[in-house]
Design a protein around this motif. Structure first.
Motif, mmCIF file in Angstrom:
data_model
loop_
_atom_site.group_PDB
_atom_site.id
_atom_site.type_symbol
_atom_site.label_atom_id
_atom_site.label_comp_id
_atom_site.label_asym_id
_atom_site.label_seq_id
_atom_site.Cartn_x
_atom_site.Cartn_y
_atom_site.Cartn_z
ATOM 1 N N GLN A 1 0.841 -1.187 0.000
ATOM 2 C CA GLN A 1 0.000 0.000 0.000
ATOM 3 C C GLN A 1 0.876 1.237 0.000
ATOM 4 O O GLN A 1 1.978 1.241 0.554
ATOM 5 N N MET A 2 0.388 2.293 -0.633
ATOM 6 C CA MET A 2 1.121 3.546 -0.610
ATOM 7 C C MET A 2 1.042 4.154 0.780
ATOM 8 O O MET A 2 -0.036 4.183 1.386
ATOM 9 N N ARG A 3 2.146 4.642 1.264
ATOM 10 C CA ARG A 3 2.179 5.293 2.572
ATOM 11 C C ARG A 3 1.849 6.763 2.392
ATOM 12 O O ARG A 3 2.730 7.619 2.264
ATOM 13 N N LEU A 4 0.548 7.053 2.359
ATOM 14 C CA LEU A 4 0.104 8.417 2.125
ATOM 15 C C LEU A 4 0.202 9.233 3.404
ATOM 16 O O LEU A 4 -0.559 9.033 4.348
ATOM 17 N N ARG A 5 1.151 10.139 3.431
ATOM 18 C CA ARG A 5 1.352 10.959 4.614
ATOM 19 C C ARG A 5 0.381 12.136 4.640
ATOM 20 O O ARG A 5 -0.062 12.571 5.707
ATOM 21 N N ILE A 6 0.060 12.646 3.453
ATOM 22 C CA ILE A 6 -0.863 13.777 3.360
ATOM 23 C C ILE A 6 -1.551 13.729 2.003
ATOM 24 O O ILE A 6 -0.970 13.282 1.013
ATOM 25 N N GLN A 7 -2.810 14.161 1.975
ATOM 26 C CA GLN A 7 -3.570 14.206 0.731
ATOM 27 C C GLN A 7 -4.162 15.606 0.554
ATOM 28 O O GLN A 7 -4.666 16.193 1.508
#
Length: 299
Positions: free
Chosen positions: A219-225
């Protein structure tokens, strides 16, 4: 007077007689027999309940009521001519309304100048533009909600006619301080070891990259969107993560913020931009004009 009993042939005949001063000449001009023309004028006078012509051996002249009828008839014919001309303009696509749905990449890079030149050539055509996800654009075209769509390939387009109008390369963008800044190219699988800055949930770009991550069981480690490419670049610039961005659309921000570009080695990173319309569906002249213009401008 019953307006329903007054037809354009009779009004045209009346005007022709009044202008020529002769029932015979008016009948000839309207390709009517003299007896038929005389009957029409008599019935017209009966309908309005007034004498409109003074008849004599020298010809006919308008009564005061006839002058009033003549003025109204001429205005009617002028209005009808304007009506016909305006419909003709719509038929030629000179006037009209087009609903264009496009993805963020095309709206950021390709469409602004193309739309500006089109609207300069056709100022009477209104183009309603909406930014939408590629999947939603396809559905809107099939449902008749949109007339023309511009989207990235990779989205199922069954039922649509599509043409390639441009190309779009997805790249990795990072700050000048990030540990991968010196790389010229990188695989997406290797990128999954780092934090990401991404678009909000539902964006076609996030869906694409998330699907690619799943292929590696990661999974992508999305820190901020965030909501836009510009906001992504600002977050990347302060080293909150790396991001996948369309290079052509984001080149100005990348240069202005001093960000680093790393080419993705994956084949899916190079994609086509598609112009799409419903297959076998009706296209208004205005829609056809816009689609032809976009094809000529963006290819």
């Amino acid at each position: 007077m019953n307006p329903a009993r007054v037809d354009f042939v009779t009004l045209k005949l009346f005007c022709a007689i009044a202008q020529s001063g002769s029932i015979t000449k008016g009948a000839n001009e309207c390709s009517l027999a003299l007896s038929a023309a005389s009957r029409r004028i008599s019935e017209f006078e009966e309908t309005v309940g007034l004498m409109l012509l003074d008849r004599s051996a020298k010809g006919v002249t308008l009564t005061q009521a006839g002058h009033a009828v003549m003025q109204h008839a001429l205005r009617l014919f002028q209005g009808f001519e304007q009506f016909s001309n305006e419909l003709g303009e719509y038929a030629k696509g000179i006037k009209g309304h087009v609903r264009l749905w496009a993805n963020m990449s095309s709206l950021t890079e390709f469409l602004p100048s193309a739309l500006a030149s089109f609207l300069k050539q056709h100022p009477e055509i209104q183009v309603e533009v909406e930014e939408q996800l590629s999947g939603d654009i396809v559905k809107a075209l099939l449902d008749g909600i949109a007339d023309i769509g511009v989207l990235a390939d990779g989205t199922p387009t069954a039922g649509l006619d599509t043409k390639i109008i441009g190309h779009d390369e997805l790249v990795i963008v990072c700050s000048k301080d990030h540990s991968i800044k010196s790389k010229k190219s990188i695989s997406f699988e290797e990128c999954l070891d780092y934090d990401f800055v991404g678009l909000n949930r539902g964006s076609s770009l996030l869906e694409l990259t998330s699907r690619q991550a799943e292929k590696f069981s990661k999974q992508m480690r999305l820190r901020i969107q965030v909501r836009s490419y510009d906001a992504m670049c600002q977050m990347i610039a302060v080293n909150l993560g790396i991001g996948v961005l369309p290079f052509q659309a984001c080149a100005p921000q990348i240069k202005a913020m001093g960000l680093k570009v790393i080419h993705l080695e994956d084949a899916w990173a190079k994609r086509n931009l598609l112009l799409a319309m419903k297959a076998h569906g009706y296209q208004s002249p205005a829609s056809s004009l816009l689609s032809q213009h976009l094809l000529s401008q963006l290819r």
